[in-house]
Write a protein that holds these residues in place. Structure first.
Motif, PDB file in Angstrom:
ATOM      1  N   PRO A   1       0.837  -1.201   0.000  1.00 27.66           N
ATOM      2  CA  PRO A   1       0.000   0.000   0.000  1.00 27.66           C
ATOM      3  C   PRO A   1       0.873   1.252   0.000  1.00 27.66           C
ATOM      4  CG  PRO A   1      -0.761  -1.569   1.651  1.00 27.66           C
ATOM      5  CD  PRO A   1       0.560  -2.068   1.160  1.00 27.66           C
ATOM      6  N   SER A   2       0.414   2.299  -0.651  1.00 26.56           N
ATOM      7  CA  SER A   2       1.180   3.535  -0.712  1.00 26.56           C
ATOM      8  C   SER A   2       1.333   4.116   0.688  1.00 26.56           C
ATOM      9  CB  SER A   2       0.476   4.549  -1.620  1.00 26.56           C
ATOM     10  OG  SER A   2      -0.817   4.853  -1.120  1.00 26.56           O
ATOM     11  N   GLY A   3       2.510   4.632   0.959  1.00 27.99           N
ATOM     12  CA  GLY A   3       2.753   5.263   2.250  1.00 27.99           C
ATOM     13  C   GLY A   3       3.460   4.384   3.248  1.00 27.99           C
ATOM     14  N   VAL A   4       3.442   3.061   3.047  1.00 31.93           N
ATOM     15  CA  VAL A   4       4.155   2.164   3.957  1.00 31.93           C
ATOM     16  C   VAL A   4       5.640   2.222   3.622  1.00 31.93           C
ATOM     17  CG1 VAL A   4       4.510  -0.232   4.668  1.00 31.93           C
ATOM     18  CG2 VAL A   4       2.192   0.632   4.293  1.00 31.93           C
ATOM     19  N   SER A   5       6.445   2.589   4.592  1.00 33.62           N
ATOM     20  CA  SER A   5       7.892   2.654   4.369  1.00 33.62           C
ATOM     21  C   SER A   5       8.552   1.379   4.872  1.00 33.62           C
ATOM     22  CB  SER A   5       8.494   3.875   5.078  1.00 33.62           C
ATOM     23  OG  SER A   5       8.295   3.790   6.475  1.00 33.62           O
ATOM     24  N   VAL A   6       9.660   1.022   4.234  1.00 34.29           N
ATOM     25  CA  VAL A   6      10.324  -0.246   4.511  1.00 34.29           C
ATOM     26  C   VAL A   6      11.813  -0.017   4.734  1.00 34.29           C
ATOM     27  CG1 VAL A   6      10.954  -2.489   3.527  1.00 34.29           C
ATOM     28  CG2 VAL A   6       8.649  -1.618   3.227  1.00 34.29           C
ATOM     29  N   ARG A   7      12.350  -0.740   5.700  1.00 32.21           N
ATOM     30  CA  ARG A   7      13.789  -0.686   5.964  1.00 32.21           C
ATOM     31  C   ARG A   7      14.294  -2.095   6.244  1.00 32.21           C
ATOM     32  NH1 ARG A   7      17.558   0.483  10.572  1.00 32.21           N
ATOM     33  NH2 ARG A   7      15.808   0.228  12.026  1.00 32.21           N
ATOM     34  N   ASP A   8      15.297  -2.525   5.495  1.00 31.66           N
ATOM     35  CA  ASP A   8      15.937  -3.818   5.718  1.00 31.66           C
ATOM     36  C   ASP A   8      17.210  -3.614   6.535  1.00 31.66           C
ATOM     37  OD1 ASP A   8      13.984  -4.883   4.143  1.00 31.66           O
ATOM     38  OD2 ASP A   8      15.275  -5.417   2.463  1.00 31.66           O
ATOM     39  N   HIS A   9      17.386  -4.433   7.547  1.00 31.44           N
ATOM     40  CA  HIS A   9      18.610  -4.367   8.346  1.00 31.44           C
ATOM     41  C   HIS A   9      18.756  -5.688   9.085  1.00 31.44           C
ATOM     42  CE1 HIS A   9      16.624  -3.507  12.334  1.00 31.44           C
ATOM     43  NE2 HIS A   9      15.656  -3.134  11.524  1.00 31.44           N
ATOM     44  N   SER A  10      19.619  -5.763  10.049  1.00 31.16           N
ATOM     45  CA  SER A  10      19.835  -7.013  10.781  1.00 31.16           C
ATOM     46  C   SER A  10      19.828  -6.765  12.270  1.00 31.16           C
ATOM     47  CB  SER A  10      21.152  -7.674  10.366  1.00 31.16           C
ATOM     48  OG  SER A  10      22.256  -6.843  10.702  1.00 31.16           O
ATOM     49  N   LEU A  11      19.494  -7.822  13.004  1.00 25.36           N
ATOM     50  CA  LEU A  11      19.513  -7.829  14.463  1.00 25.36           C
ATOM     51  C   LEU A  11      20.579  -8.817  14.921  1.00 25.36           C
ATOM     52  CD1 LEU A  11      15.663  -8.130  15.187  1.00 25.36           C
ATOM     53  CD2 LEU A  11      17.009  -6.043  14.871  1.00 25.36           C
ATOM     54  N   PRO A  12      21.117  -8.647  16.104  1.00 34.26           N
ATOM     55  CA  PRO A  12      22.099  -9.620  16.601  1.00 34.26           C
ATOM     56  C   PRO A  12      21.444 -10.960  16.904  1.00 34.26           C
ATOM     57  CG  PRO A  12      21.582  -7.991  18.280  1.00 34.26           C
ATOM     58  CD  PRO A  12      20.929  -7.511  17.031  1.00 34.26           C
ATOM     59  N   GLY A  13      22.067 -12.027  16.459  1.00 37.41           N
ATOM     60  CA  GLY A  13      21.583 -13.368  16.743  1.00 37.41           C
ATOM     61  C   GLY A  13      22.601 -14.150  17.543  1.00 37.41           C
ATOM     62  N   ALA A  14      22.204 -15.312  18.021  1.00 36.11           N
ATOM     63  CA  ALA A  14      23.100 -16.129  18.838  1.00 36.11           C
ATOM     64  C   ALA A  14      24.264 -16.664  18.022  1.00 36.11           C
ATOM     65  CB  ALA A  14      22.314 -17.288  19.450  1.00 36.11           C
ATOM     66  N   VAL A  15      24.017 -16.932  16.713  1.00 33.31           N
ATOM     67  CA  VAL A  15      25.040 -17.522  15.849  1.00 33.31           C
ATOM     68  C   VAL A  15      25.494 -16.550  14.770  1.00 33.31           C
ATOM     69  CG1 VAL A  15      25.526 -19.393  14.236  1.00 33.31           C
ATOM     70  CG2 VAL A  15      24.159 -19.848  16.283  1.00 33.31           C
ATOM     71  N   SER A  16      24.557 -15.863  14.166  1.00 34.18           N
ATOM     72  CA  SER A  16      24.840 -14.939  13.073  1.00 34.18           C
ATOM     73  C   SER A  16      23.770 -13.857  13.062  1.00 34.18           C
ATOM     74  CB  SER A  16      24.860 -15.703  11.741  1.00 34.18           C
ATOM     75  OG  SER A  16      23.618 -16.347  11.527  1.00 34.18           O
ATOM     76  N   PRO A  17      24.014 -12.739  12.358  1.00 37.36           N
ATOM     77  CA  PRO A  17      22.985 -11.695  12.301  1.00 37.36           C
ATOM     78  C   PRO A  17      21.679 -12.227  11.719  1.00 37.36           C
ATOM     79  CG  PRO A  17      25.082 -10.878  11.474  1.00 37.36           C
ATOM     80  CD  PRO A  17      25.241 -12.352  11.642  1.00 37.36           C
ATOM     81  N   ILE A  18      20.576 -11.690  12.203  1.00 37.67           N
ATOM     82  CA  ILE A  18      19.246 -12.079  11.736  1.00 37.67           C
ATOM     83  C   ILE A  18      18.711 -10.937  10.884  1.00 37.67           C
ATOM     84  CG2 ILE A  18      16.916 -12.756  12.416  1.00 37.67           C
ATOM     85  CD1 ILE A  18      18.191 -13.435  15.210  1.00 37.67           C
ATOM     86  N   PHE A  19      18.437 -11.211   9.617  1.00 36.24           N
ATOM     87  CA  PHE A  19      17.943 -10.166   8.731  1.00 36.24           C
ATOM     88  C   PHE A  19      16.443  -9.974   8.939  1.00 36.24           C
ATOM     89  CE2 PHE A  19      21.811 -11.709   6.722  1.00 36.24           C
ATOM     90  CZ  PHE A  19      22.482 -10.503   6.539  1.00 36.24           C
ATOM     91  N   VAL A  20      16.034  -8.717   8.982  1.00 31.32           N
ATOM     92  CA  VAL A  20      14.636  -8.379   9.190  1.00 31.32           C
ATOM     93  C   VAL A  20      14.237  -7.269   8.228  1.00 31.32           C
ATOM     94  CG1 VAL A  20      14.684  -9.033  11.628  1.00 31.32           C
ATOM     95  CG2 VAL A  20      15.106  -6.647  10.978  1.00 31.32           C
ATOM     96  N   ARG A  21      12.946  -7.125   8.042  1.00 28.85           N
ATOM     97  CA  ARG A  21      12.388  -6.024   7.256  1.00 28.85           C
ATOM     98  C   ARG A  21      11.341  -5.335   8.124  1.00 28.85           C
ATOM     99  NH1 ARG A  21      10.826  -7.378   1.262  1.00 28.85           N
ATOM    100  NH2 ARG A  21      13.102  -7.164   1.158  1.00 28.85           N
ATOM    101  N   GLU A  22      11.537  -4.053   8.349  1.00 30.82           N
ATOM    102  CA  GLU A  22      10.619  -3.266   9.163  1.00 30.82           C
ATOM    103  C   GLU A  22       9.683  -2.460   8.258  1.00 30.82           C
ATOM    104  OE1 GLU A  22      12.513  -0.789  12.025  1.00 30.82           O
ATOM    105  OE2 GLU A  22      13.564  -2.447  13.018  1.00 30.82           O
ATOM    106  N   TYR A  23       8.394  -2.560   8.552  1.00 29.54           N
ATOM    107  CA  TYR A  23       7.363  -1.804   7.839  1.00 29.54           C
ATOM    108  C   TYR A  23       6.786  -0.782   8.806  1.00 29.54           C
ATOM    109  CZ  TYR A  23       7.425  -5.986   4.833  1.00 29.54           C
ATOM    110  OH  TYR A  23       7.806  -7.030   4.020  1.00 29.54           O
ATOM    111  N   ARG A  24       6.679   0.455   8.351  1.00 28.08           N
ATOM    112  CA  ARG A  24       6.118   1.499   9.202  1.00 28.08           C
ATOM    113  C   ARG A  24       5.029   2.244   8.445  1.00 28.08           C
ATOM    114  NH1 ARG A  24       8.778   2.547  13.865  1.00 28.08           N
ATOM    115  NH2 ARG A  24       7.923   4.658  13.992  1.00 28.08           N
ATOM    116  N   PRO A  25       3.937   2.569   9.148  1.00 28.22           N
ATOM    117  CA  PRO A  25       2.830   3.273   8.494  1.00 28.22           C
ATOM    118  C   PRO A  25       3.171   4.736   8.262  1.00 28.22           C
ATOM    119  CG  PRO A  25       2.394   3.049  10.822  1.00 28.22           C
ATOM    120  CD  PRO A  25       3.677   2.305  10.566  1.00 28.22           C
TER     121      PRO A  25
END
Length: 320
Positions: free
Chosen positions: A58-82
């Motif tokens: 939907p128009s207006g939803v912003s997205v950011r891809d980044h990573s979080l710390p994990g026990a073994v390796s970084p965990i990739f996530v995608r954040e959606y914000r209204p």
């Protein structure tokens, strides 16, 4: 006129024409030798299938891809914000795909629409997949992602997921009981929770369209690297001995799905332990119906109920 003579009973009468159109379009992505495909071949087919049903953001939803710390390796996530307001809650979304398929792209429009319709932040987790990473890798990534997000948000965090993701959400809810940061609720969509595959819906719907009991056994074998562990709630949420202090829970199941019985069994265990849980058994729908939310009326109505449920969980309201 489309030939309906090859539609197997009882699904010839249980599914309406819109749902059959969804099933037919989905099945068309699988080649004749689909049963012989290795997991990488299945990933290619699944990715193409999800792309075909992707409705866009939907128009207006912003997205950011980044990573979080994990026990073994970084965990990739995608954040959606209204676009409209500061989010009052976060939905941590764990995707389906039998623990071997899917990722940030496969459920992109689903997560974007949840963000748009609730006004909440959505964080999609790209957990490690089997068989390259065996159990408990998927659980460990999901748990680490929840703990990090929950520590770093001042508002409620709700766990949500479909199929394999529902399994992981339930496992994380169980594992975090009694911790400083717990889920405000969980929303499980046709989840695989570990009921006995020799009885119930695993028998009556063993050859249902979109998912079979044999598929489930195959996914469990790949995830575990052989025989599935017994008595491990991280693998099989229904194996837990204690269901006290679980968060308010909404479960959505599809009638024509081997997993249809997992939801009621799970909710009964939670309510018997004094918790709040309800199962919406969606008639005439099949596994994976989230992809049909724009083409099948029953799936659209179910998605509406999910959005309403997420808002209720975030507001600590229980009207069920």
């Amino acid at each position: 006129m489309k030939d309906t003579s090859l539609r197997p009973a009882p699904y010839d009468s249980l599914l309406d024409e819109e749902t059959w159109a969804f099933v037919d379009k989905s099945v068309a992505f699988y080649p004749e030798n689909a049963t012989s495909l290795d997991y990488q071949g299945q990933r290619d087919v699944y990715d193409a299938l999800c792309k075909a049903f992707d409705a866009g953001r939907p128009s207006g939803v912003s997205v950011r891809d980044h990573s979080l710390p994990g026990a073994v390796s970084p965990i990739f996530v995608r954040e959606y914000r209204p676009a409209s307001a500061t989010p009052q809650a976060t939905v941590l979304y764990l995707h389906g795909g039998g623990f071997i398929l899917g990722g940030l792209e496969s459920h992109d429009s689903i997560c974007a629409e949840i963000c748009d319709r609730t006004g909440y932040e959505v964080v999609a987790v790209d957990y490690r997949l089997a068989p390259e990473h065996l159990h408990p890798a998927q659980f460990e990534d999901s748990l680490a992602a929840f703990r990090f997000i929950a520590r770093n948000r001042r508002h409620p965090v709700i766990l949500a997921g479909d199929s394999a993701g529902g399994n992981l959400a339930a496992a994380v809810s169980w594992a975090t009981r009694g911790e400083a940061h717990v889920p405000a609720g969980q929303l499980l969509i046709y989840p695989a929770l570990g009921a006995d595959t020799s009885r119930g819906s695993f028998v009556t719907h063993m050859n249902a369209p979109m998912l079979t009991t044999a598929d489930m056994l195959y996914y469990d074998e790949l995830r575990s690297g052989g025989s599935s562990p017994t008595g491990d709630p991280r693998f099989t949420p229904l194996a837990a001995a204690d269901f006290t202090a679980m968060p308010p829970t909404l479960v959505f199941t599809a009638e024509c799905d081997p997993l249809a019985g997992d939801g009621p069994d799970y909710c009964n265990r939670l309510t018997a332990a004094g918790g709040k849980a309800i199962c919406f058994e969606e008639t005439g729908l099949v596994h994976g119906y989230l992809r049909a939310r724009h083409s099948v009326g029953r799936a659209r109505d179910s998605f509406d109920r999910m959005i309403t449920g997420l808002k209720a969980l975030a507001a600590s309201e229980w009207a069920y």
